[in-house]
Design a protein around this motif. Structure first.
Motif, short mmCIF file in Angstrom:
data_model
loop_
_atom_site.label_atom_id
_atom_site.label_comp_id
_atom_site.label_asym_id
_atom_site.label_seq_id
_atom_site.Cartn_x
_atom_site.Cartn_y
_atom_site.Cartn_z
N SER A 1 4.91 -5.26 2.21
CA SER A 1 3.97 -6.38 2.40
C SER A 1 2.51 -5.98 2.34
O SER A 1 1.64 -6.82 2.51
N TYR A 2 2.24 -4.71 2.09
CA TYR A 2 0.86 -4.19 2.06
C TYR A 2 0.16 -4.34 3.41
O TYR A 2 -1.06 -4.39 3.47
N GLN A 3 0.93 -4.40 4.50
CA GLN A 3 0.34 -4.52 5.83
C GLN A 3 0.28 -3.18 6.56
O GLN A 3 -0.54 -3.00 7.45
N GLU A 4 1.17 -2.25 6.20
CA GLU A 4 1.25 -0.98 6.91
C GLU A 4 0.98 0.17 5.94
O GLU A 4 1.38 0.14 4.77
N ALA A 5 0.31 1.21 6.44
CA ALA A 5 -0.03 2.35 5.59
C ALA A 5 1.20 3.16 5.19
O ALA A 5 1.23 3.78 4.13
N ASN A 6 2.24 3.15 6.04
CA ASN A 6 3.42 3.98 5.79
C ASN A 6 4.61 3.18 5.27
O ASN A 6 5.76 3.59 5.43
N GLU A 7 4.38 2.05 4.64
CA GLU A 7 5.48 1.24 4.13
C GLU A 7 6.22 1.96 3.00
O GLU A 7 5.60 2.65 2.17
N ILE A 8 7.52 1.80 2.98
CA ILE A 8 8.34 2.33 1.89
C ILE A 8 8.35 1.31 0.76
O ILE A 8 8.78 0.18 0.95
N GLU A 9 7.88 1.71 -0.41
CA GLU A 9 7.76 0.77 -1.52
C GLU A 9 9.02 0.73 -2.36
O GLU A 9 9.02 0.99 -3.57
N ASP A 10 10.16 0.42 -1.69
CA ASP A 10 11.40 0.18 -2.42
C ASP A 10 11.28 -1.12 -3.20
O ASP A 10 10.53 -2.01 -2.83
N PRO A 11 12.04 -1.26 -4.30
CA PRO A 11 11.98 -2.50 -5.07
C PRO A 11 12.34 -3.70 -4.20
O PRO A 11 13.27 -3.63 -3.38
#
Length: 325
Positions: A291-301
């Motif tokens: 969601s582009y809200q957290e710096a450590n988000e996992i960018e899985d499809p």
């Protein structure tokens, strides 16, 4: 509950921003940061339309089964003919256009954005019909219930009567992430960035007082567990039944009248960014995406899951029986 994911030959290439079921069918509209608007027929498991664009799409909505709209990061608002896949520009905001709704009562397209403006467009001619620019903060979320327009900006909720533009302002004391309408009785529900849900009824009485609760009441490592509530959806077929989706990947069903949790669906691969019930309440669509809200988000499809709601899911636990409208 039977669950399956949408099978897209050409996967969604960036974060999903909004999913919405059509007014009278099981067609699902999908907007995303990859600049494409998609229409998926859930019944036939087929992608009906994909309309590419140049800017990230931050919201979408239907006018009817054949026409829809989008709001984009370049401020543009566009209209789509779903039969011909023809896209026409409606207008533009001075900054990101974050929200779009369609009012069947007034035949207006209503948009809002980071330019702190709410704009009204004539859907029949796609001409400007008015503008409200008295907001003190960027619009994060917007919903429509009949002639009541509900706008979340900062920690305030502005409710406008579309007949007179008479305004009532509700200050919540929390940073609002999403606002959605309560239909029976009329009101609104708010999801905040600190994990709180607040229900408020427009016409209060002893039987429908508003209240607030935390989706994650337990402490974590000695601290209160704060998780953003990204979206909320009410089941159109069951009075008082709604679902919340949060940034940790959980969707939870609640009973508004009984003020209790019904159950929590198994955790999704990523954040739950958007939710939508089908027109008859038999299907629940859940968008799992970063969601582009957290710096450590996992960018899985991103993935979109469809839940077929069983009889137990169409029953209000506070009454012990189905509450069809």
């Amino acid at each position: 509950m039977i669950t399956f994911s949408l099978n897209l030959d050409d996967p969604i290439r960036d974060a999903v921003t909004r999913i919405r079921f059509a007014p009278n069918s099981n067609n699902l509209l999908i907007s995303s940061w990859d600049s494409s608007l998609r229409l998926y027929d859930v019944d036939s498991s087929k992608l009906r339309m994909e309309a590419p664009g140049e800017a990230a799409l931050l919201d979408c909505c239907f006018e009817n089964e054949r026409v829809c709209f989008s709001a984009a990061s370049d401020g543009s608002v566009n209209r789509y003919d779903l039969d011909s896949v023809i896209k026409v520009s409606v207008g533009k905001h001075d900054d990101l256009a974050t929200c779009v709704e369609y009012s069947a009562e007034t035949c207006q397209i209503i948009t809002a954005g980071w330019d702190k403006k709410i704009k009204f467009w004539d859907a029949r001619s796609a001409q400007p019909h008015g503008c409200l620019n008295s907001l003190v903060s960027e619009v994060e979320s917007m919903s429509l219930s009949g002639l009541n327009l509900m706008v979340a900006a900062g920690s305030s909720i502005n409710i406008y009567d579309l007949r007179s533009f008479k305004t009532s302002v509700h200050t919540k004391g929390v940073k609002v992430k999403c606002i959605r309408p309560i239909f029976n009785p009329k009101g609104f529900v708010v999801g905040s960035i600190d994990g709180r849900v607040l229900l408020e009824y427009i016409c209060r009485s002893s039987s429908n007082e508003g209240y607030a609760f935390r989706c994650h009441p337990k402490a974590k490592d000695g601290r209160r567990h704060l998780v953003t509530v990204n979206d909320i959806a009410f089941n159109p077929s069951v009075i008082g039944s709604f679902v919340t989706g949060d940034n940790e990947g959980y969707a939870t069903l609640w009973d508004a009248r009984g003020r209790k949790r019904i159950f929590e669906i198994s955790r999704y691969p990523n954040s739950v960014v958007s939710l939508s019930y089908s027109h008859d309440g038999l299907l629940l669509a859940v968008a799992s995406s970063y969601s582009y809200q957290e710096a450590n988000e996992i960018e899985d499809p991103p993935q979109i899951f469809i839940h077929e709601m069983g009889n137990c899911d169409l029953t209000s636990p506070s009454s012990g029986a189905s509450n069809k409208k």
